[in-house]
Design a protein around this motif. Sequence first.
Motif, PDB file in Angstrom:
ATOM      1  N   SER A  93      45.136  -2.727  -5.355  1.00 21.04           N
ATOM      2  CA  SER A  93      43.825  -2.068  -6.179  1.00 21.04           C
ATOM      3  C   SER A  93      42.718  -1.997  -5.786  1.00 21.04           C
ATOM      4  O   SER A  93      42.289  -2.851  -4.769  1.00 21.04           O
ATOM      5  CB  SER A  93      44.128  -2.724  -7.579  1.00 21.04           C
ATOM      6  N   VAL A  94      41.914  -1.096  -6.355  1.00 24.26           N
ATOM      7  CA  VAL A  94      40.450  -1.103  -6.031  1.00 24.26           C
ATOM      8  C   VAL A  94      39.920  -2.541  -6.408  1.00 24.26           C
ATOM      9  O   VAL A  94      39.103  -2.893  -5.858  1.00 24.26           O
ATOM     10  CB  VAL A  94      39.802   0.074  -6.601  1.00 24.26           C
ATOM     11  N   LYS A  95      40.284  -3.029  -7.575  1.00 20.95           N
ATOM     12  CA  LYS A  95      39.553  -4.245  -8.087  1.00 20.95           C
ATOM     13  C   LYS A  95      39.914  -5.326  -7.366  1.00 20.95           C
ATOM     14  O   LYS A  95      38.995  -6.256  -6.642  1.00 20.95           O
ATOM     15  CB  LYS A  95      40.264  -4.558  -9.452  1.00 20.95           C
ATOM     16  N   GLN A  96      41.036  -5.301  -6.340  1.00 24.96           N
ATOM     17  CA  GLN A  96      41.325  -6.411  -5.796  1.00 24.96           C
ATOM     18  C   GLN A  96      40.756  -6.090  -4.320  1.00 24.96           C
ATOM     19  O   GLN A  96      40.249  -7.248  -3.697  1.00 24.96           O
ATOM     20  CB  GLN A  96      42.774  -6.247  -5.242  1.00 24.96           C
ATOM     21  N   ALA A  97      40.295  -4.928  -3.815  1.00 24.70           N
ATOM     22  CA  ALA A  97      39.730  -4.782  -2.629  1.00 24.70           C
ATOM     23  C   ALA A  97      38.310  -5.353  -2.450  1.00 24.70           C
ATOM     24  O   ALA A  97      37.668  -5.521  -1.712  1.00 24.70           O
ATOM     25  CB  ALA A  97      39.903  -3.339  -2.141  1.00 24.70           C
ATOM     26  N   LEU A  98      37.797  -5.178  -3.857  1.00 21.75           N
ATOM     27  CA  LEU A  98      36.157  -5.491  -4.087  1.00 21.75           C
ATOM     28  C   LEU A  98      35.965  -6.858  -4.264  1.00 21.75           C
ATOM     29  O   LEU A  98      34.958  -7.306  -4.434  1.00 21.75           O
ATOM     30  CB  LEU A  98      35.838  -4.630  -5.267  1.00 21.75           C
ATOM     31  N   ASN A  99      36.955  -7.914  -4.157  1.00 23.70           N
ATOM     32  CA  ASN A  99      36.936  -9.454  -4.453  1.00 23.70           C
ATOM     33  C   ASN A  99      36.809  -9.768  -3.101  1.00 23.70           C
ATOM     34  O   ASN A  99      37.700 -10.583  -2.559  1.00 23.70           O
ATOM     35  CB  ASN A  99      38.226  -9.611  -5.287  1.00 23.70           C
ATOM     36  N   HIS A 100      35.497  -9.750  -2.560  1.00 21.36           N
ATOM     37  CA  HIS A 100      35.345 -10.223  -1.103  1.00 21.36           C
ATOM     38  C   HIS A 100      35.056 -11.763  -1.279  1.00 21.36           C
ATOM     39  O   HIS A 100      34.684 -12.162  -2.380  1.00 21.36           O
ATOM     40  CB  HIS A 100      34.025  -9.692  -0.607  1.00 21.36           C
ATOM     41  N   PRO A 101      35.812 -12.621  -0.312  1.00 19.73           N
ATOM     42  CA  PRO A 101      35.785 -14.045  -0.439  1.00 19.73           C
ATOM     43  C   PRO A 101      34.359 -14.748  -0.216  1.00 19.73           C
ATOM     44  O   PRO A 101      34.212 -15.999  -0.618  1.00 19.73           O
ATOM     45  CB  PRO A 101      36.678 -14.518   0.532  1.00 19.73           C
ATOM     46  N   THR A 102      33.432 -14.145   0.367  1.00 17.33           N
ATOM     47  CA  THR A 102      32.329 -14.654   0.765  1.00 17.33           C
ATOM     48  C   THR A 102      30.959 -14.000   0.346  1.00 17.33           C
ATOM     49  O   THR A 102      30.144 -14.617  -0.152  1.00 17.33           O
ATOM     50  CB  THR A 102      32.039 -14.810   2.369  1.00 17.33           C
ATOM     51  N   TRP A 103      30.695 -12.756   0.606  1.00 17.85           N
ATOM     52  CA  TRP A 103      29.688 -12.113   0.482  1.00 17.85           C
ATOM     53  C   TRP A 103      29.609 -11.013  -0.745  1.00 17.85           C
ATOM     54  O   TRP A 103      30.814 -10.691  -1.077  1.00 17.85           O
ATOM     55  CB  TRP A 103      29.491 -11.003   1.592  1.00 17.85           C
ATOM     56  N   LEU A 134      37.672   8.412  -1.525  1.00 24.00           N
ATOM     57  CA  LEU A 134      39.017   8.586  -2.183  1.00 24.00           C
ATOM     58  C   LEU A 134      39.769   7.336  -2.651  1.00 24.00           C
ATOM     59  O   LEU A 134      40.080   7.392  -3.926  1.00 24.00           O
ATOM     60  CB  LEU A 134      39.777   9.632  -1.118  1.00 24.00           C
ATOM     61  N   PHE A 135      39.766   6.256  -1.989  1.00 28.16           N
ATOM     62  CA  PHE A 135      40.078   5.011  -2.272  1.00 28.16           C
ATOM     63  C   PHE A 135      39.546   4.586  -3.600  1.00 28.16           C
ATOM     64  O   PHE A 135      40.198   4.084  -4.730  1.00 28.16           O
ATOM     65  CB  PHE A 135      40.223   4.001  -1.361  1.00 28.16           C
ATOM     66  N   LEU A 136      38.411   4.441  -3.654  1.00 30.41           N
ATOM     67  CA  LEU A 136      37.506   4.097  -4.518  1.00 30.41           C
ATOM     68  C   LEU A 136      37.709   4.784  -5.854  1.00 30.41           C
ATOM     69  O   LEU A 136      37.642   4.551  -7.094  1.00 30.41           O
ATOM     70  CB  LEU A 136      35.853   4.042  -4.388  1.00 30.41           C
ATOM     71  N   GLU A 137      37.993   6.298  -5.883  1.00 27.02           N
ATOM     72  CA  GLU A 137      38.526   7.002  -7.042  1.00 27.02           C
ATOM     73  C   GLU A 137      39.784   6.951  -7.357  1.00 27.02           C
ATOM     74  O   GLU A 137      40.299   7.826  -8.262  1.00 27.02           O
ATOM     75  CB  GLU A 137      38.162   8.465  -6.748  1.00 27.02           C
ATOM     76  N   LYS A 140      42.510   7.609  -5.613  1.00 26.94           N
ATOM     77  CA  LYS A 140      43.284   8.808  -5.242  1.00 26.94           C
ATOM     78  C   LYS A 140      44.323   8.754  -4.289  1.00 26.94           C
ATOM     79  O   LYS A 140      45.215   9.708  -3.940  1.00 26.94           O
ATOM     80  CB  LYS A 140      42.266  10.173  -4.971  1.00 26.94           C
ATOM     81  N   ILE A 141      44.032   7.703  -3.398  1.00 23.53           N
ATOM     82  CA  ILE A 141      44.791   7.399  -2.228  1.00 23.53           C
ATOM     83  C   ILE A 141      45.029   5.914  -2.209  1.00 23.53           C
ATOM     84  O   ILE A 141      44.244   5.170  -2.781  1.00 23.53           O
ATOM     85  CB  ILE A 141      44.217   7.801  -0.811  1.00 23.53           C
ATOM     86  N   SER A 142      45.632   5.434  -1.328  1.00 20.77           N
ATOM     87  CA  SER A 142      46.052   3.829  -1.291  1.00 20.77           C
ATOM     88  C   SER A 142      45.099   3.373  -0.384  1.00 20.77           C
ATOM     89  O   SER A 142      44.690   4.196   0.774  1.00 20.77           O
ATOM     90  CB  SER A 142      47.682   3.566  -0.822  1.00 20.77           C
ATOM     91  N   PHE A 143      45.237   2.139  -0.148  1.00 18.86           N
ATOM     92  CA  PHE A 143      44.226   1.232   0.671  1.00 18.86           C
ATOM     93  C   PHE A 143      44.765   1.696   2.237  1.00 18.86           C
ATOM     94  O   PHE A 143      43.874   1.910   2.910  1.00 18.86           O
ATOM     95  CB  PHE A 143      44.299  -0.097   0.373  1.00 18.86           C
ATOM     96  N   THR A 144      46.240   1.730   2.343  1.00 20.25           N
ATOM     97  CA  THR A 144      46.624   1.874   3.658  1.00 20.25           C
ATOM     98  C   THR A 144      46.414   3.242   4.298  1.00 20.25           C
ATOM     99  O   THR A 144      46.548   3.863   5.594  1.00 20.25           O
ATOM    100  CB  THR A 144      48.058   1.369   3.966  1.00 20.25           C
ATOM    101  N   THR A 145      46.115   4.204   3.387  1.00 20.57           N
ATOM    102  CA  THR A 145      45.713   5.678   3.641  1.00 20.57           C
ATOM    103  C   THR A 145      44.536   5.874   4.312  1.00 20.57           C
ATOM    104  O   THR A 145      44.472   6.753   5.278  1.00 20.57           O
ATOM    105  CB  THR A 145      45.980   6.550   2.759  1.00 20.57           C
ATOM    106  N   ILE A 146      43.658   4.965   4.284  1.00 24.97           N
ATOM    107  CA  ILE A 146      42.241   4.903   5.001  1.00 24.97           C
ATOM    108  C   ILE A 146      42.414   5.052   6.464  1.00 24.97           C
ATOM    109  O   ILE A 146      41.983   5.991   7.061  1.00 24.97           O
ATOM    110  CB  ILE A 146      41.413   3.827   4.394  1.00 24.97           C
TER     111      ILE A 146
END
Length: 386
Positions: free
Chosen positions: A188-198, A331-334, A336-342
Amino acid sequence: MVGVSVLGISGSVGTSTVKVLRQFPDQFDLRSFSVHSNWNVAKALVEEFSPEVICITDPKLVGKFGDSYLSTKILYGDKALIDLVQLPSVGVVVTAVVGARGVLPTIAAIEAGKKIAIANKETLVTFGPLINRLVAKHNTVMVPVDSEHNALFQLIQRETRSNIRAITLTASGGSFRTLPLEALEHVSVKQALNHPTWSMGPKITVDSAGLINKGLEVIEAHFLFGFSYDEIEVVIHPQSITHGIIETTDGACLLYASHPDMVYPIAHSLFYPNPTPQMLIERKPSTWNTFEFFPPDTKRYPGLLLAYQAGKAGGAAPGIFNAANEEAVALFLEEKISFTTIPRLIESALNQIENVFPETLDGYLEKDQETRNYIQREFNQGGVTT
């Protein structure tokens, strides 16, 4: 005192720049800045620093806050960023806006003879040959703000160029470094935005999750330091304490290490060529734990290979890579597409759009727009698996 202009002051780099300015009030004076839409941040900073002029870039907010606040003039729109950097009172410009939109104010700052503290990597990625020609023509000082490039900048200055065999950018590995490969399609977008350091903005955090951000940094390093792509390497370093490595011809490696905080490279870029005069944050090496380094998994991070492909192709290809990524991430942040589509969209753009070698800014901008149109068309026509 040195007058400072900060483009994108409400973002992560801009916020860290303000911390440095507060720590050195006798050395630096904030003369101008921009935000996209965050009026509360802008208002508070005007009250604190009394700059000459600020800019609100969100086109939906044109005129909403009048033409001044207290004694500070308010401008609107991306074009006004040029006015901020050209102020006679400004000596150094921190370019912290995200995306290729940072190129025009950067060029204006170069032509105006300002020192550039560049945090907008897309300017060099997309327009690298043009920017380097202008820097040479105007004898401009350009200091990288990204922690990795700033580390390499400092290391390279301390070593004879002929004694450097390769340079290495470190990467945390992003949000999905240990996630099973088969799960990447469904993150999910929420998972992608959970950066471990920064703590960074949404776009750059998504870039980091796919190591596309590191790919952009590889291209940026090529234009900043002149190393070939075969001499630029990437390693995963989860602790994010080592930011840059140079390998000497005898096989030894020199590392730049610091606590992961942007105040270090920002302060260096503001004070350069002078050293930062006092301690910023005390983090003794005894507080550092294990240092791990391992090569990136290209199945997990296909965007990194695409960045090398674009960089080696040269011409407009790095700009095609960047523009395709910007559109795909949006598009991913909206959702509309999956992460691997990027990376699939980026690869399609690199394969389908004709590469050229522009001589002018307009030539690069045309390819940038062609790429954005292509990605939107591919999405609207269902040309990608979402």
